[in-house]
Write a protein that holds these residues in place. Sequence first.
Motif, PDB file in Angstrom:
ATOM      1  N   TYR A 105       0.813  -1.218   0.000  1.00  0.00           N
ATOM      2  CA  TYR A 105       0.000   0.000   0.000  1.00  0.00           C
ATOM      3  C   TYR A 105       0.845   1.266   0.000  1.00  0.00           C
ATOM      4  N   GLN A 106       1.972   1.255   0.724  1.00  0.00           N
ATOM      5  CA  GLN A 106       2.836   2.435   0.695  1.00  0.00           C
ATOM      6  C   GLN A 106       3.683   2.427  -0.571  1.00  0.00           C
ATOM      7  N   GLY A 107       3.987   1.241  -1.101  1.00  0.00           N
ATOM      8  CA  GLY A 107       4.631   1.155  -2.415  1.00  0.00           C
ATOM      9  C   GLY A 107       3.725   1.781  -3.457  1.00  0.00           C
ATOM     10  N   GLN A 108       2.460   1.496  -3.322  1.00  0.00           N
ATOM     11  CA  GLN A 108       1.477   2.047  -4.257  1.00  0.00           C
ATOM     12  C   GLN A 108       1.424   3.572  -4.166  1.00  0.00           C
ATOM     13  N   ARG A 109       1.739   4.096  -2.981  1.00  0.00           N
ATOM     14  CA  ARG A 109       1.752   5.556  -2.809  1.00  0.00           C
ATOM     15  C   ARG A 109       3.078   6.178  -3.244  1.00  0.00           C
ATOM     16  N   GLY A 110       3.985   5.371  -3.789  1.00  0.00           N
ATOM     17  CA  GLY A 110       5.177   5.942  -4.404  1.00  0.00           C
ATOM     18  C   GLY A 110       6.510   5.594  -3.754  1.00  0.00           C
ATOM     19  N   PHE A 111       6.486   4.896  -2.606  1.00  0.00           N
ATOM     20  CA  PHE A 111       7.752   4.527  -1.970  1.00  0.00           C
ATOM     21  C   PHE A 111       8.314   3.268  -2.613  1.00  0.00           C
ATOM     22  N   ASP A 112       9.654   3.127  -2.500  1.00  0.00           N
ATOM     23  CA  ASP A 112      10.316   1.964  -3.079  1.00  0.00           C
ATOM     24  C   ASP A 112      10.044   0.726  -2.217  1.00  0.00           C
ATOM     25  N   ILE A 129       5.131 -18.642   8.893  1.00  0.00           N
ATOM     26  CA  ILE A 129       4.205 -18.984   7.808  1.00  0.00           C
ATOM     27  C   ILE A 129       3.550 -17.701   7.319  1.00  0.00           C
ATOM     28  N   LEU A 130       3.602 -17.475   6.018  1.00  0.00           N
ATOM     29  CA  LEU A 130       2.875 -16.358   5.406  1.00  0.00           C
ATOM     30  C   LEU A 130       1.828 -16.943   4.465  1.00  0.00           C
ATOM     31  N   PHE A 131       0.557 -16.690   4.768  1.00  0.00           N
ATOM     32  CA  PHE A 131      -0.504 -17.080   3.845  1.00  0.00           C
ATOM     33  C   PHE A 131      -0.829 -15.882   2.964  1.00  0.00           C
ATOM     34  N   ILE A 132      -0.672 -16.046   1.656  1.00  0.00           N
ATOM     35  CA  ILE A 132      -1.047 -15.002   0.709  1.00  0.00           C
ATOM     36  C   ILE A 132      -2.404 -15.403   0.135  1.00  0.00           C
ATOM     37  N   LEU A 133      -3.455 -14.744   0.614  1.00  0.00           N
ATOM     38  CA  LEU A 133      -4.782 -15.053   0.099  1.00  0.00           C
ATOM     39  C   LEU A 133      -4.938 -14.322  -1.222  1.00  0.00           C
ATOM     40  N   ASP A 134      -5.053 -15.093  -2.293  1.00  0.00           N
ATOM     41  CA  ASP A 134      -5.005 -14.497  -3.636  1.00  0.00           C
ATOM     42  C   ASP A 134      -6.329 -14.640  -4.369  1.00  0.00           C
ATOM     43  N   LEU A 135      -6.808 -13.498  -4.841  1.00  0.00           N
ATOM     44  CA  LEU A 135      -8.083 -13.469  -5.560  1.00  0.00           C
ATOM     45  C   LEU A 135      -8.021 -12.320  -6.558  1.00  0.00           C
ATOM     46  N   CYS A 136      -8.694 -12.465  -7.697  1.00  0.00           N
ATOM     47  CA  CYS A 136      -8.645 -11.367  -8.661  1.00  0.00           C
ATOM     48  C   CYS A 136      -9.382 -10.162  -8.070  1.00  0.00           C
ATOM     49  N   VAL A 137      -8.944  -8.992  -8.504  1.00  0.00           N
ATOM     50  CA  VAL A 137      -9.423  -7.740  -7.921  1.00  0.00           C
ATOM     51  C   VAL A 137     -10.947  -7.613  -8.016  1.00  0.00           C
ATOM     52  N   ASP A 138     -11.519  -7.969  -9.161  1.00  0.00           N
ATOM     53  CA  ASP A 138     -12.966  -7.801  -9.331  1.00  0.00           C
ATOM     54  C   ASP A 138     -13.760  -8.659  -8.361  1.00  0.00           C
ATOM     55  N   GLU A 153     -13.388   4.267  -9.351  1.00  0.00           N
ATOM     56  CA  GLU A 153     -13.285   2.830  -9.087  1.00  0.00           C
ATOM     57  C   GLU A 153     -12.280   2.157 -10.016  1.00  0.00           C
ATOM     58  N   PHE A 154     -12.171   2.652 -11.245  1.00  0.00           N
ATOM     59  CA  PHE A 154     -11.171   2.084 -12.157  1.00  0.00           C
ATOM     60  C   PHE A 154      -9.766   2.352 -11.627  1.00  0.00           C
ATOM     61  N   GLU A 155      -9.562   3.551 -11.091  1.00  0.00           N
ATOM     62  CA  GLU A 155      -8.250   3.872 -10.516  1.00  0.00           C
ATOM     63  C   GLU A 155      -7.953   2.981  -9.313  1.00  0.00           C
ATOM     64  N   LYS A 156      -8.963   2.817  -8.476  1.00  0.00           N
ATOM     65  CA  LYS A 156      -8.774   1.963  -7.300  1.00  0.00           C
ATOM     66  C   LYS A 156      -8.454   0.535  -7.708  1.00  0.00           C
ATOM     67  N   ARG A 157      -9.068   0.114  -8.807  1.00  0.00           N
ATOM     68  CA  ARG A 157      -8.847  -1.232  -9.311  1.00  0.00           C
ATOM     69  C   ARG A 157      -7.367  -1.431  -9.655  1.00  0.00           C
ATOM     70  N   ASP A 158      -6.786  -0.441 -10.347  1.00  0.00           N
ATOM     71  CA  ASP A 158      -5.367  -0.505 -10.696  1.00  0.00           C
ATOM     72  C   ASP A 158      -4.489  -0.554  -9.451  1.00  0.00           C
ATOM     73  N   CYS A 163      -1.232  -3.967  -5.543  1.00  0.00           N
ATOM     74  CA  CYS A 163      -1.082  -4.583  -4.221  1.00  0.00           C
ATOM     75  C   CYS A 163      -1.106  -6.105  -4.316  1.00  0.00           C
ATOM     76  N   ARG A 164      -2.051  -6.624  -5.127  1.00  0.00           N
ATOM     77  CA  ARG A 164      -2.109  -8.080  -5.324  1.00  0.00           C
ATOM     78  C   ARG A 164      -0.775  -8.588  -5.866  1.00  0.00           C
ATOM     79  N   ASP A 165      -0.232  -7.890  -6.877  1.00  0.00           N
ATOM     80  CA  ASP A 165       1.040  -8.298  -7.481  1.00  0.00           C
ATOM     81  C   ASP A 165       2.185  -8.239  -6.465  1.00  0.00           C
TER      82      ASP A 165
END
Length: 199
Positions: A105-112, A129-138, A153-158, A163-165
Amino acid sequence: MERTDTGLFIVIEGIDGTGKSTQAKMLKQALEEAGQTVTLDREPSDGPYGKILRDSATTGRLSAQEELDLFHKDRKHHLDKVILPALSRGETVILDRYYFSTMAYQGQRGFDQQEIRKTNLSFAPNPDILFILDLCVDQARERIGVRGDTTNEFEKRDALQYCRDTFLSVRDEEFAHVIDSSKSIANIHAQMLRITLDR
Ligand code: ADP
Ligand code: MG
């Protein structure tokens, strides 16, 4: 940061709507039934810095830098006061979001992202243990009742796709387990419990 305790540190990550809170509760209950002492917690935490972050989610008054600093202060405080003491007592800690969410989320805001990771690993241990719960954005958006047909909403989707990636980018760590969250709640729970008990 290295650990010397005997506890089990479990982290659950994923974008909103992937089922983190649902699964965290179910896992806690199942592990308690198996005789473990379990602390279930979340980040931002309920500590003083976490509270500021939660409040700012509604008021939106923090700059990106202030927010990043608060996430790190909150995590340090949470580790010192709650997580590390519980692990030192040999208990199990389940955490709903951790530093991987800061990368996302902070990467998304521009930090490395890799800088964020380095900073965190200087004071925060990796989970067992890290569980990555993965689901498509929609699908994730649908589960939390968002309709994706406005420009905003389109921007939020991107942003969520980013974040998913980011979560998926750590999938090769030996502690990481990607869980297909399009499966049923019961199916996902069974997978997570098996992985946890096998450790
Ligand atoms: P998160 O904490 O990741 O935002 P939640 O656990 O709050 O996700 O779940 C979001 C919504 O999706 C809830 O209404 C929950 O009941 C539902 N849900 C969770 N997991 C599943 C699943 N595997 N299949 C269908 N619905 C689910
Ligand atoms: Mg949740």
